[in-house]
Structure formats: C-alpha cells, structure tokens
Write a protein that holds these residues in place. Structure first.
Motif, PDB file in Angstrom:
ATOM      1  N   ILE A 130      85.951  56.474  72.666  1.00 42.67           N
ATOM      2  CA  ILE A 130      85.713  56.733  71.249  1.00 42.67           C
ATOM      3  C   ILE A 130      84.222  56.946  71.024  1.00 42.67           C
ATOM      4  O   ILE A 130      83.405  56.100  71.404  1.00 42.67           O
ATOM      5  CB  ILE A 130      86.203  55.548  70.382  1.00 42.67           C
ATOM      6  N   PRO A 131      83.824  58.073  70.426  1.00 43.39           N
ATOM      7  CA  PRO A 131      82.395  58.267  70.118  1.00 43.39           C
ATOM      8  C   PRO A 131      81.867  57.146  69.220  1.00 43.39           C
ATOM      9  O   PRO A 131      82.595  56.611  68.390  1.00 43.39           O
ATOM     10  CB  PRO A 131      82.374  59.623  69.389  1.00 43.39           C
ATOM     11  N   GLU A 132      80.606  56.799  69.414  1.00 40.97           N
ATOM     12  CA  GLU A 132      80.046  55.665  68.684  1.00 40.97           C
ATOM     13  C   GLU A 132      80.148  55.828  67.167  1.00 40.97           C
ATOM     14  O   GLU A 132      80.430  54.874  66.452  1.00 40.97           O
ATOM     15  CB  GLU A 132      78.574  55.457  69.079  1.00 40.97           C
ATOM     16  N   ARG A 133      79.950  57.029  66.672  1.00 40.37           N
ATOM     17  CA  ARG A 133      79.963  57.202  65.220  1.00 40.37           C
ATOM     18  C   ARG A 133      81.353  57.026  64.623  1.00 40.37           C
ATOM     19  O   ARG A 133      81.486  56.838  63.413  1.00 40.37           O
ATOM     20  CB  ARG A 133      79.435  58.591  64.866  1.00 40.37           C
ATOM     21  N   TYR A 134      82.409  57.088  65.466  1.00 41.17           N
ATOM     22  CA  TYR A 134      83.768  56.866  64.990  1.00 41.17           C
ATOM     23  C   TYR A 134      84.283  55.475  65.347  1.00 41.17           C
ATOM     24  O   TYR A 134      85.424  55.138  65.029  1.00 41.17           O
ATOM     25  CB  TYR A 134      84.714  57.909  65.572  1.00 41.17           C
TER      26      TYR A 134
END
Length: 232
Positions: free
Chosen positions: A50-54
């Motif tokens: 999961i990308p950090e911003r999500y």
C-alpha cells in the motif's frame, strides 16, 4: 434413614469454579486469538504494497489492525465487478492466455480455477451434504462429506455396471484438514440431515459434541445392500 448428601470440600468447589470459568473463557479467547491472527496474516501480505499516502498508519503513526484485510476485500470485489463487463473479461482472457502458454504454471492455474469454480458457484452442492459409509470395513461407519458425482474416466470405468458412484471426502479426527478421497456407490451411502458445520463439530470434538436432531417422521433405516427397512 437416608444418607446425607456428600459435602463438597473447598478444593472441590474451587476446582468446579475453575472448570466452569475455563469452559466460558477458553472458546472466547481462542476465537479472539484466531481472528486477530488471521487479520495480522492478511495485513502482513497486503500492507507492504500500500502506498504511504493511502495507508492510514502513515497519518496516525499507529498500527490499525485489519487495514490490509479491508483493502484486499475491496480490491477483490472491484476485480470481480470489472471482470463481469466486456473490457474486464477481455483483460482476464488475455491474462489467462499468457498463463496457459506457461509450462507448469498453466497446470496449477487450471486446477485451482476449476476447484474454486466448483466450490464457490451458487449451484454447487459440494461439501454441503454429509453421509455415513462403511469404513474401513463392514460394520464400522465413518462420517464423510459429499463432494460430487464421479465424472470423466473414473465415472466411465466405475459406472460400467450401472451403479452411480459418488466422490466423498473422508476427514480424520480431530483435525479435518486432510483426508481421503473415496468413490463410493450411491446406494452404500447413508445421507444425514446434519449440516457440514455440525459434522465438523462432531469430528473435531471426537463425538463429544453431538448436534441435536429431531426426526420429522418415525425413522426407518435401510442398511446398504439390504432393501428391508428396519426401525432405528
């Protein structure tokens, strides 16, 4: 003169209270542990991608159990939705065509897909019925899950005499995660009314937990191979 009831000692009372508490707490604790263990297992697979911003953990700086599992469920549901339209089916067919050309992988993929399609389709009756068969010998009965009718070469060779063969799964006790696949004549199976969940409880507990059952009509049992019904 009647005998006075036996007095329970303090140690006996403590023992009874402990066993009562154990019966209450142990299933609850094991259920909670298994639930969180499954959530942690799902999170460990999904969260790293999961990308950090999500990822909510990036903003709250704390681990939120179930985030990966929830995202995986949403992703799988989205794939299922896209796979039903024309574009999605085209993409799926293209991906499958690549897998079908890959040695070893194509065999594994076809087998797994066939298993999931058979078990999960709405019309499937696999493992939704329970029965009894004589195993390992006459007079000894074993609990089995009904899989499906014999098909293909197995059906052609075993049904030669006109007897319909049924594939059944015979699990061991107390861990019914592995077992035997048996092909049994339909007439040699005694079908039961109990659900697969009740059958699993019976197996796991070693027959200590017997599901309640009330026959709708006077029960007549017919021994396999004998056409004469007998009162149960």
């Amino acid at each position: 003169m009647t005998d006075s009831p036996e007095r329970i000692t303090l140690a006996g009372r403590l023992r009874n209270n402990f066993l009562t508490g154990l019966i209450i707490c142990a299933p609850l604790a094991i259920t909670i542990w298994l639930t969180f263990a499954f959530i942690d297992w799902a999170d460990s697979w999904v969260t790293p991608y999961i990308p950090e911003r999500y990822n909510p953990q990036y903003y709250f700086d704390i681990a939120i159990p179930g985030t990966g599992l929830l995202i995986a469920m949403v992703f799988i549901t989205l794939i299922g939705f896209l796979g039903k339209n024309l574009i999605g089916r085209s993409v799926v067919k293209f991906g499958e065509s690549i897998l079908h050309r890959t040695p070893l992988v194509r065999t594994l993929y076809k087998s797994l897909k066939q298993i999931f399609e058979t078990v999960l389709k709405d019309q499937s009756t696999s493992f939704k019925k329970v029965g009894l068969i004589e195993f390992p010998g006459p007079g000894t009965w074993a609990l089995v899950f009904i899989s499906a009718q014999a098909q293909g070469e197995v059906a052609a060779r075993l049904n030669a005499d006109g007897e319909e063969m049924i594939a059944v799964f015979l699990p061991p006790t107390p861990v019914p995660t592995a077992g035997f696949l048996l092909f049994v004549p339909k007439s040699r199976i005694i079908m039961l009314d109990m659900t697969p969940e009740d059958a699993a409880k019976l197996l796991i507990s070693g027959a200590l937990i017997t599901p309640p059952w009330t026959p709708k009509t006077p029960l007549l049992t017919e021994r396999p191979g004998d056409g004469t019904p007998e009162p149960a």
